[in-house]
Scaffold this motif. Structure first.
Motif, PDB file in Angstrom:
ATOM      1  N   LEU C 107       0.846  -1.196   0.000  1.00  0.00           N
ATOM      2  CA  LEU C 107       0.000   0.000   0.000  1.00  0.00           C
ATOM      3  C   LEU C 107       0.884   1.250   0.000  1.00  0.00           C
ATOM      4  CD1 LEU C 107      -2.646  -1.058   2.696  1.00  0.00           C
ATOM      5  CD2 LEU C 107      -3.140  -0.667   0.273  1.00  0.00           C
ATOM      6  N   TYR C 108       1.918   1.195   0.824  1.00  0.00           N
ATOM      7  CA  TYR C 108       2.863   2.317   0.932  1.00  0.00           C
ATOM      8  C   TYR C 108       3.574   2.558  -0.404  1.00  0.00           C
ATOM      9  CZ  TYR C 108       6.785   4.968   3.044  1.00  0.00           C
ATOM     10  OH  TYR C 108       7.717   5.922   3.384  1.00  0.00           O
ATOM     11  N   GLY C 109       3.817   1.483  -1.139  1.00  0.00           N
ATOM     12  CA  GLY C 109       4.494   1.598  -2.432  1.00  0.00           C
ATOM     13  C   GLY C 109       3.698   2.376  -3.470  1.00  0.00           C
ATOM     14  N   ASN C 110       2.400   2.516  -3.215  1.00  0.00           N
ATOM     15  CA  ASN C 110       1.563   3.302  -4.120  1.00  0.00           C
ATOM     16  C   ASN C 110       1.277   4.694  -3.581  1.00  0.00           C
ATOM     17  OD1 ASN C 110       0.605   0.247  -4.513  1.00  0.00           O
ATOM     18  ND2 ASN C 110       0.280   1.324  -6.422  1.00  0.00           N
ATOM     19  N   SER C 111       1.970   5.063  -2.516  1.00  0.00           N
ATOM     20  CA  SER C 111       1.548   6.281  -1.814  1.00  0.00           C
ATOM     21  C   SER C 111       1.931   7.567  -2.517  1.00  0.00           C
ATOM     22  CB  SER C 111       2.084   6.284  -0.377  1.00  0.00           C
ATOM     23  OG  SER C 111       3.496   6.322  -0.374  1.00  0.00           O
ATOM     24  N   TYR C 120      -2.993  12.864  -2.069  1.00  0.00           N
ATOM     25  CA  TYR C 120      -2.609  11.463  -2.165  1.00  0.00           C
ATOM     26  C   TYR C 120      -3.856  10.651  -2.518  1.00  0.00           C
ATOM     27  CZ  TYR C 120       1.688  13.060  -0.030  1.00  0.00           C
ATOM     28  OH  TYR C 120       2.854  13.737   0.225  1.00  0.00           O
ATOM     29  N   ALA C 121      -3.645   9.617  -3.343  1.00  0.00           N
ATOM     30  CA  ALA C 121      -4.778   8.911  -3.938  1.00  0.00           C
ATOM     31  C   ALA C 121      -5.666   8.210  -2.917  1.00  0.00           C
ATOM     32  CB  ALA C 121      -4.277   7.911  -4.977  1.00  0.00           C
ATOM     33  N   TYR C 122      -5.126   7.911  -1.734  1.00  0.00           N
ATOM     34  CA  TYR C 122      -5.969   7.226  -0.740  1.00  0.00           C
ATOM     35  C   TYR C 122      -6.945   8.183  -0.044  1.00  0.00           C
ATOM     36  CZ  TYR C 122      -2.577   3.380  -1.203  1.00  0.00           C
ATOM     37  OH  TYR C 122      -1.781   2.373  -1.680  1.00  0.00           O
ATOM     38  N   LEU C 146      -3.682   1.184  12.054  1.00  0.00           N
ATOM     39  CA  LEU C 146      -4.441   2.435  11.876  1.00  0.00           C
ATOM     40  C   LEU C 146      -3.498   3.602  11.599  1.00  0.00           C
ATOM     41  CD1 LEU C 146      -7.149   2.089  14.689  1.00  0.00           C
ATOM     42  CD2 LEU C 146      -7.377   1.569  12.242  1.00  0.00           C
ATOM     43  N   TYR C 147      -2.329   3.602  12.240  1.00  0.00           N
ATOM     44  CA  TYR C 147      -1.364   4.653  11.949  1.00  0.00           C
ATOM     45  C   TYR C 147      -0.967   4.621  10.481  1.00  0.00           C
ATOM     46  CZ  TYR C 147       2.685   7.592  11.833  1.00  0.00           C
ATOM     47  OH  TYR C 147       3.554   8.593  11.495  1.00  0.00           O
ATOM     48  N   SER C 148      -0.688   3.425   9.990  1.00  0.00           N
ATOM     49  CA  SER C 148      -0.262   3.287   8.601  1.00  0.00           C
ATOM     50  C   SER C 148      -1.357   3.778   7.656  1.00  0.00           C
ATOM     51  CB  SER C 148       0.085   1.828   8.305  1.00  0.00           C
ATOM     52  OG  SER C 148       1.168   1.402   9.119  1.00  0.00           O
ATOM     53  N   LEU C 149      -2.589   3.409   7.968  1.00  0.00           N
ATOM     54  CA  LEU C 149      -3.689   3.806   7.080  1.00  0.00           C
ATOM     55  C   LEU C 149      -3.863   5.321   7.051  1.00  0.00           C
ATOM     56  CD1 LEU C 149      -6.307   0.987   7.835  1.00  0.00           C
ATOM     57  CD2 LEU C 149      -4.854   1.222   5.806  1.00  0.00           C
ATOM     58  N   GLN C 150      -3.850   5.972   8.207  1.00  0.00           N
ATOM     59  CA  GLN C 150      -4.007   7.429   8.204  1.00  0.00           C
ATOM     60  C   GLN C 150      -2.812   8.118   7.562  1.00  0.00           C
ATOM     61  OE1 GLN C 150      -2.508  10.110  10.283  1.00  0.00           O
ATOM     62  NE2 GLN C 150      -0.923   8.617  10.824  1.00  0.00           N
ATOM     63  N   HIS C 151      -1.630   7.516   7.705  1.00  0.00           N
ATOM     64  CA  HIS C 151      -0.436   8.092   7.089  1.00  0.00           C
ATOM     65  C   HIS C 151      -0.575   8.083   5.566  1.00  0.00           C
ATOM     66  CE1 HIS C 151       3.897   9.133   7.181  1.00  0.00           C
ATOM     67  NE2 HIS C 151       3.965   8.441   6.062  1.00  0.00           N
ATOM     68  N   LEU C 152      -1.229   7.047   5.054  1.00  0.00           N
ATOM     69  CA  LEU C 152      -1.403   6.935   3.598  1.00  0.00           C
ATOM     70  C   LEU C 152      -2.478   7.869   3.070  1.00  0.00           C
ATOM     71  CD1 LEU C 152      -1.238   3.048   3.310  1.00  0.00           C
ATOM     72  CD2 LEU C 152       0.534   4.674   2.590  1.00  0.00           C
ATOM     73  N   GLY C 153      -3.395   8.300   3.938  1.00  0.00           N
ATOM     74  CA  GLY C 153      -4.444   9.202   3.495  1.00  0.00           C
ATOM     75  C   GLY C 153      -5.844   8.763   3.869  1.00  0.00           C
ATOM     76  N   TYR C 154      -5.956   7.591   4.492  1.00  0.00           N
ATOM     77  CA  TYR C 154      -7.264   7.139   4.952  1.00  0.00           C
ATOM     78  C   TYR C 154      -7.721   7.983   6.140  1.00  0.00           C
ATOM     79  CZ  TYR C 154      -7.180   2.959   2.046  1.00  0.00           C
ATOM     80  OH  TYR C 154      -7.173   2.108   0.968  1.00  0.00           O
ATOM     81  N   SER C 155      -9.022   8.190   6.229  1.00  0.00           N
ATOM     82  CA  SER C 155      -9.604   8.750   7.451  1.00  0.00           C
ATOM     83  C   SER C 155      -9.903   7.601   8.401  1.00  0.00           C
ATOM     84  CB  SER C 155     -10.906   9.499   7.139  1.00  0.00           C
ATOM     85  OG  SER C 155     -10.632  10.680   6.417  1.00  0.00           O
ATOM     86  N   VAL C 156      -9.661   7.829   9.686  1.00  0.00           N
ATOM     87  CA  VAL C 156      -9.903   6.806  10.700  1.00  0.00           C
ATOM     88  C   VAL C 156     -11.037   7.289  11.600  1.00  0.00           C
ATOM     89  CG1 VAL C 156      -8.921   5.567  12.666  1.00  0.00           C
ATOM     90  CG2 VAL C 156      -7.509   6.011  10.635  1.00  0.00           C
TER      91      VAL C 156
END
Lengths: 239, 239, 239, 239
Positions: C107-111, C120-122, C146-156
């Motif tokens: 996932l990070y590789g597409n960030s 960011y696309a996420y 959850l940290y990784s997801l929010q770092h990528l652009g997801y809302s938590v």
């Protein structure tokens, strides 16, 4: 093999948020480890950190930094007198207590002190931890505590942590009355075994280091490194 | 004091995501620790885990669990042949690599094996770790790796981790050309000192355990615990 | 308030180490969250990551980096098609699985991919996680995921994790037969409530973001930042 | 789209170990985020936690539990008055400060309070964090803080953390004089961008929730769950 442990000293710091004389679940588990130590004649010291006025900061004596009082310097003397240090902490929101974090900060504040060999002053000592919570977080807390201890110079024996938690969700804590004449967690074979193994592994490692006159001093003396010794570390220019 | 280390064996497992023959920044740091070991005559083995087909799972041989191939059993023999184990990992999103997590899972899959003394088979060995990233996460990765190693039965010496990261944000990695004829990170005194201290502390602790014939066996034998021995652990019914 | 969720798409990635068709305890919990989603008409996609050949690395397509095969690009399309992403993982030695770490790396590789707004696309997506183990580690795993997801652009959303673990020590896993005609963990009120709250909070947040046309685009567009926009960030020279 | 933020309130709690009036590196970074908030007309409140007498414990008012004083109840009112909460912390030994852990414990101590909808009282609020250290640990600290906030009921927007650290090893801290007329870290593009994106994403998410009248109330009301509502959660007996 020297099987006499009566010259060893151990210190257990309970980092519960609950002050004396209220009961602490973490102390209940600590006491079981202490029982083994005392059966072997180890001199055991106990601190309940929350009962002491430990100032925030990362310096040896915060009274020199504007705090009106600070009991840490006196507590630190007891840390340095001990061959074995065990930090006990409850778990809150999956994390070790703020009191435990405070204790680690203050241990860290003394980390620049060197012993006669030029090693960090904590070298030659061994560390472990005991964790209790009603659910989830033993390993998370333990990995941080043990990491901090080894970073300061403590040796960490095999399986140097133990603890008890219940099933996911709120519930009773270690040592609580189970309503059927027993006490929660005290029959947990895993907790009992880990506590026993941890205690003995602390004893064995402390014994080895004490017999050896401290942690061997070569390649790890800050004073010599700063004086230019490199202990076979390769010179990057030559590579 | 026995200062001869030529009977010791060390294994470094590089958990980079990059397969051979592409260069690995983590290997650059690993090589510096190895140089000290080899200067002392230690027999050093090296594994780049990503080059091997290590099946997912927590059993000793996943071929017995439906996986068509699994190189772990052969790699595990090399783990068990080593007195010293160092895991090296890059940092991605603040975390150790998936390859490192895989290696730990497989080490864990062998954790029920006991030695002749009835201790977990990893007892008597020592562990450390080396971490590289372009920014942030040495301690987070190290605390998990060292925790896992001590949980399995490894002894963790003082200051058993070292690493290099750059300032916050994307940037060059350890050993990269710095554009001025030098290489990034290789002059970092903190990284060099920690790597040296870690390496020597692994040597010292391995030496002590080897001279002692393994980790002392009392109070920590799974076989005896299961047979009912309690090693002074207090009987809760009597409290 | 729009209470129709039938235009939403959710993806659950099960990061168990066990491949199909063997049963996964983590899937048992995942299925309970999915049941709520499907009762609301959400289109649910499922991936069991270990069944796929996901190459190691942090690039979008590792076939371009020397790996003979890589199913991630196809899986990534399914990630990008989903408004809601839930990662499920077992716990081993207190840690999320290597398969979960691998998925996060990819996932990070597409960030670095940006959407039309330059974010960011996420961005505009929401994330959560589900964790199962026989003991200890829900929060440790969840905080990293959850940290990784929010770092990528997801809302938590609030309370975006749920899980089940048993009392300290080895024991049965979620959904196992309890020997009395029931199944382990499925009546745990805490696990059931958290799973329900997580699922609904993912739905609510996804609904808000979808109705809003994505996450609001101002002050967070990488493309504009790189073009020199500073969005009221103070110029340090003027301070 | 409502682009007016003047009805929003934000609270920044600086969890430095250094009391007033001594300078705090963490405050230097906090001030840059606040500058954006204030440029948008947000009402910003500030707390330096170490200046306050916050008793240990996990109850709303520790004076009711035997502590002679406790400023938390008054501070908690300011937390509840804010739509946006940002915790700032220094890093010591890779970990957030004991003051930060204390603040989280006390936030947790109020977590059983429900709002009129029956949700946890923190619902409808958004959270982020700012981290500074001289080396290593932004993500480790941030993942714990953000996890704690979402667990309590805060929504976590994309990229809700920012921070600054220097290269591995001791060194200057954020905002220190760099000896060449500048200040350490303030030109770090990564830190500046993350701080900006975090601040705006907090604003956007707070705006959405405020416009929506709070976090949508269905499937997440503790009061209704306790009354027996299950919100489509599958009955395990029927599976």
């Amino acid at each position: 093999m020297n099987l006499d442990y009566t010259d060893l000293r151990a210190l257990y710091i309970n980092c519960t948020l609950t002050k004396s004389p209220d009961p602490s679940h973490t102390q209940t588990l600590i006491d079981r480890s202490i029982a083994i130590m005392e059966a072997q004649g180890v001199a055991v010291d106990r601190i309940r950190a929350v009962d002491h006025d430990i100032a925030p900061g990362v310096w040896p004596d915060m009274r020199e930094r504007g705090w009106p009082s600070d009991e840490w310097p006196a507590l630190c003397d007891r840390v340095m007198a001990a061959d074995i240090l065990v930090l006990g902490t409850p778990i809150w929101l999956g994390e070790k207590s703020s009191v435990c974090t405070r204790v680690i900060e203050r241990l860290y504040g003394n980390s620049s002190v060197l012993n006669e060999a030029g090693q960090y002053a904590y070298y030659g000592r061994v560390g472990g931890c005991l964790i209790t919570g009603n659910e989830d977080g033993i390993k998370h807390c333990a990995m941080n505590i043990l990491y901090s201890l080894q970073h300061l110079g403590y040796s960490v024996p095999p399986q140097a942590d133990a603890g008890w938690i219940g099933e996911a969700g709120p519930g009773p804590s270690y040592g609580d009355d189970d309503g059927h004449g027993g006490r929660i967690g005290v029959d947990n074979d895993f907790t009992n075994r880990n506590t026993t193994f941890m205690t003995w592994n602390l004893l064995h490692t402390a014994r080895m280091l004490k017999d050896r006159g401290g942690f061997p001093a070569h390649g790890n003396q800050r004073s010599e490194w700063d004086a230019g010794c490199r202990f076979d570390y390769p010179n990057p220019e030559h590579r």
